[in-house]
Design a protein around this motif. Structure first.
Motif, PDB file in Angstrom:
ATOM      1  N   LEU A  30       0.831  -1.200   0.000  1.00 55.70           N
ATOM      2  CA  LEU A  30       0.000   0.000   0.000  1.00 55.70           C
ATOM      3  C   LEU A  30       0.867   1.253   0.000  1.00 55.70           C
ATOM      4  O   LEU A  30       1.959   1.251   0.583  1.00 55.70           O
ATOM      5  N   PRO A  31       0.373   2.314  -0.613  1.00 56.64           N
ATOM      6  CA  PRO A  31       1.123   3.576  -0.566  1.00 56.64           C
ATOM      7  C   PRO A  31       1.077   4.167   0.846  1.00 56.64           C
ATOM      8  O   PRO A  31       0.115   3.942   1.589  1.00 56.64           O
ATOM      9  N   ASP A  32       2.105   4.939   1.201  1.00 54.60           N
ATOM     10  CA  ASP A  32       2.173   5.549   2.533  1.00 54.60           C
ATOM     11  C   ASP A  32       0.917   6.336   2.876  1.00 54.60           C
ATOM     12  O   ASP A  32       0.461   6.331   4.012  1.00 54.60           O
ATOM     13  N   GLU A  33       0.360   7.013   1.902  1.00 59.56           N
ATOM     14  CA  GLU A  33      -0.783   7.880   2.142  1.00 59.56           C
ATOM     15  C   GLU A  33      -2.124   7.140   2.031  1.00 59.56           C
ATOM     16  O   GLU A  33      -3.171   7.751   1.851  1.00 59.56           O
ATOM     17  N   HIS A  34      -2.112   5.822   2.165  1.00 59.28           N
ATOM     18  CA  HIS A  34      -3.331   5.023   2.082  1.00 59.28           C
ATOM     19  C   HIS A  34      -4.363   5.567   3.072  1.00 59.28           C
ATOM     20  O   HIS A  34      -4.071   5.721   4.257  1.00 59.28           O
ATOM     21  N   PRO A  35      -5.581   5.876   2.598  1.00 60.29           N
ATOM     22  CA  PRO A  35      -6.587   6.454   3.499  1.00 60.29           C
ATOM     23  C   PRO A  35      -7.068   5.440   4.535  1.00 60.29           C
ATOM     24  O   PRO A  35      -7.176   4.251   4.254  1.00 60.29           O
ATOM     25  N   HIS A  36      -7.325   5.924   5.719  1.00 58.35           N
ATOM     26  CA  HIS A  36      -7.791   5.060   6.801  1.00 58.35           C
ATOM     27  C   HIS A  36      -9.297   5.231   6.965  1.00 58.35           C
ATOM     28  O   HIS A  36      -9.790   6.344   7.120  1.00 58.35           O
ATOM     29  N   ASP A  37     -10.019   4.123   6.934  1.00 50.81           N
ATOM     30  CA  ASP A  37     -11.465   4.133   7.127  1.00 50.81           C
ATOM     31  C   ASP A  37     -11.750   3.508   8.486  1.00 50.81           C
ATOM     32  O   ASP A  37     -11.558   2.309   8.682  1.00 50.81           O
ATOM     33  N   GLU A  38     -12.214   4.315   9.429  1.00 50.89           N
ATOM     34  CA  GLU A  38     -12.458   3.823  10.790  1.00 50.89           C
ATOM     35  C   GLU A  38     -13.548   2.770  10.850  1.00 50.89           C
ATOM     36  O   GLU A  38     -13.607   1.997  11.798  1.00 50.89           O
ATOM     37  N   ASP A  39     -14.430   2.725   9.853  1.00 45.86           N
ATOM     38  CA  ASP A  39     -15.514   1.743   9.829  1.00 45.86           C
ATOM     39  C   ASP A  39     -15.096   0.435   9.170  1.00 45.86           C
ATOM     40  O   ASP A  39     -15.861  -0.519   9.132  1.00 45.86           O
ATOM     41  N   GLN A  42     -10.060  -3.359   7.945  1.00 42.12           N
ATOM     42  CA  GLN A  42      -8.779  -3.556   7.275  1.00 42.12           C
ATOM     43  C   GLN A  42      -7.652  -3.580   8.306  1.00 42.12           C
ATOM     44  O   GLN A  42      -7.614  -2.783   9.230  1.00 42.12           O
ATOM     45  N   SER A  43      -6.748  -4.534   8.147  1.00 43.40           N
ATOM     46  CA  SER A  43      -5.588  -4.620   9.040  1.00 43.40           C
ATOM     47  C   SER A  43      -4.324  -4.427   8.209  1.00 43.40           C
ATOM     48  O   SER A  43      -4.284  -4.748   7.019  1.00 43.40           O
ATOM     49  N   TYR A  44      -3.301  -3.897   8.860  1.00 45.93           N
ATOM     50  CA  TYR A  44      -2.073  -3.524   8.171  1.00 45.93           C
ATOM     51  C   TYR A  44      -0.865  -4.224   8.764  1.00 45.93           C
ATOM     52  O   TYR A  44      -0.868  -4.609   9.929  1.00 45.93           O
ATOM     53  N   GLU A  45       0.153  -4.357   7.936  1.00 46.60           N
ATOM     54  CA  GLU A  45       1.427  -4.923   8.368  1.00 46.60           C
ATOM     55  C   GLU A  45       2.526  -4.046   7.776  1.00 46.60           C
ATOM     56  O   GLU A  45       2.401  -3.561   6.655  1.00 46.60           O
TER      57      GLU A  45
END
Length: 114
Positions: A30-39, A42-45
């Motif tokens: 994913l790009p650094d600026e990937h938008p975060h959706d609080e709803d 999605q999990s990240y590594e």
């Protein structure tokens, strides 16, 4: 704005560190600026690796951070920041184990026969 972190060079070869973030379920980078959706669930590594020798810092993921450190609702940038901090936080914690093994000849390959 997030305070920048200066990542230290590789402890093995002094090479430059590279920081990558991924969708933990799909493995997609994913790009650094990937938008975060609080709803979203999605999990990240993220992890830091050496550009020259390939040495890797610890893999940091948002699921493990939630379970063991009670850190929830982390964005990709949050997880990447933690990965950078942990890359920089490596030090000689296990040096005493190495020194104890040295006294017993355990750091040699092949080891002497008993």
């Amino acid at each position: 704005m997030i305070e920048p972190i200066k990542m230290i060079p590789c402890p093995f070869c002094e090479g430059p560190p590279c920081l990558d973030g991924y969708d933990q379920m799909t493995g997609e980078m994913l790009p650094d600026e990937h938008p975060h959706d609080e709803d979203s669930d999605q999990s990240y590594e993220a992890y830091v690796n050496c550009h020259d020798c390939g040495a890797q810092g610890p893999r940091i993921d948002s699921l493990t951070l939630g379970i063991f450190e009670h850190r929830y609702d982390l964005s990709l940038m949050d997880v990447m920041r933690i990965a950078a901090e942990r890359w920089n936080d490596r030090h000689n914690r296990a040096r005493s184990c190495y020194d104890a093994g040295e006294k017993e000849g355990l750091n040699l390959f092949p080891r002497a026969s008993s």
